[in-house]
Design a protein around this motif. Structure first.
Motif, short mmCIF file in Angstrom:
data_model
loop_
_atom_site.label_atom_id
_atom_site.label_comp_id
_atom_site.label_asym_id
_atom_site.label_seq_id
_atom_site.Cartn_x
_atom_site.Cartn_y
_atom_site.Cartn_z
N THR A 1 0.89 -1.22 0.09
CA THR A 1 0.00 0.01 0.12
C THR A 1 0.62 1.37 0.00
O THR A 1 0.42 2.22 -0.80
N GLN B 1 -7.61 11.83 -4.53
CA GLN B 1 -8.38 11.12 -4.10
C GLN B 1 -8.20 9.48 -3.74
O GLN B 1 -8.35 8.75 -2.96
N GLN B 2 -7.69 8.99 -5.13
CA GLN B 2 -7.07 7.77 -5.00
C GLN B 2 -6.07 7.46 -3.74
O GLN B 2 -6.13 6.46 -3.07
N LEU C 1 -7.86 7.26 -0.50
CA LEU C 1 -8.45 5.82 -0.14
C LEU C 1 -7.61 4.95 0.64
O LEU C 1 -7.83 4.20 1.39
N HIS C 2 -6.20 5.09 0.01
CA HIS C 2 -5.33 4.00 0.50
C HIS C 2 -4.82 4.60 1.94
O HIS C 2 -4.55 3.80 2.81
N ARG D 1 -7.01 5.94 4.07
CA ARG D 1 -7.97 5.33 5.13
C ARG D 1 -7.78 3.75 5.22
O ARG D 1 -8.29 3.32 6.13
N GLN D 2 -7.36 2.90 4.13
CA GLN D 2 -7.26 1.41 4.40
C GLN D 2 -6.16 1.35 5.52
O GLN D 2 -6.39 0.43 6.30
#
Length: 106
Positions: free
Chosen positions: A9, A37-38, A41-42, A44-45
């Motif tokens: 990640t 934005q992409q 997302l990572h 947040r993961q």
């Protein structure tokens, strides 16, 4: 996430950040925003996953990815700061023009 997933990640985020830098160099602000934005997302993961201890090569890969991201982020800020200042000045001028027009009934 496993420790391998975490490292993957971080490395993916470094690639995305490099793409963000290319978009900023090309003045492609829409692409930059999409890539941002992409990347979010990572992030947040990673925040939602259980922390995994990293050692050896995994830790080195993670640190390298973070350094690459920080370097690209600095370069992106160097490119976007003047643009943002110009945009802010334009918005400020437009707002001032509207207030003056309202005040004088123009």
């Amino acid at each position: 996430m496993t420790s391998d997933d975490i490292v993957d990640t971080y490395e993916t985020m470094a690639v995305i950040t490099d793409q963000m830098l290319r978009a900023a160099n090309d003045n492609d602000w829409d692409r930059l925003a999409l890539l941002e934005q992409q990347c979010a997302l990572h992030v947040r993961q990673l925040k939602e996953s259980e922390p995994q201890p990293l050692a050896g090569a995994q830790r080195v890969k993670k640190v390298d990815a973070i350094r690459r991201m920080l370097d690209a982020d600095r370069q992106i800020r160097d490119l976007t700061t003047p643009w943002m200042a110009k945009l802010s000045a334009m918005i400020g001028n437009t707002s001032t023009e509207r207030r003056v027009a309202r005040a004088y009934g123009i």
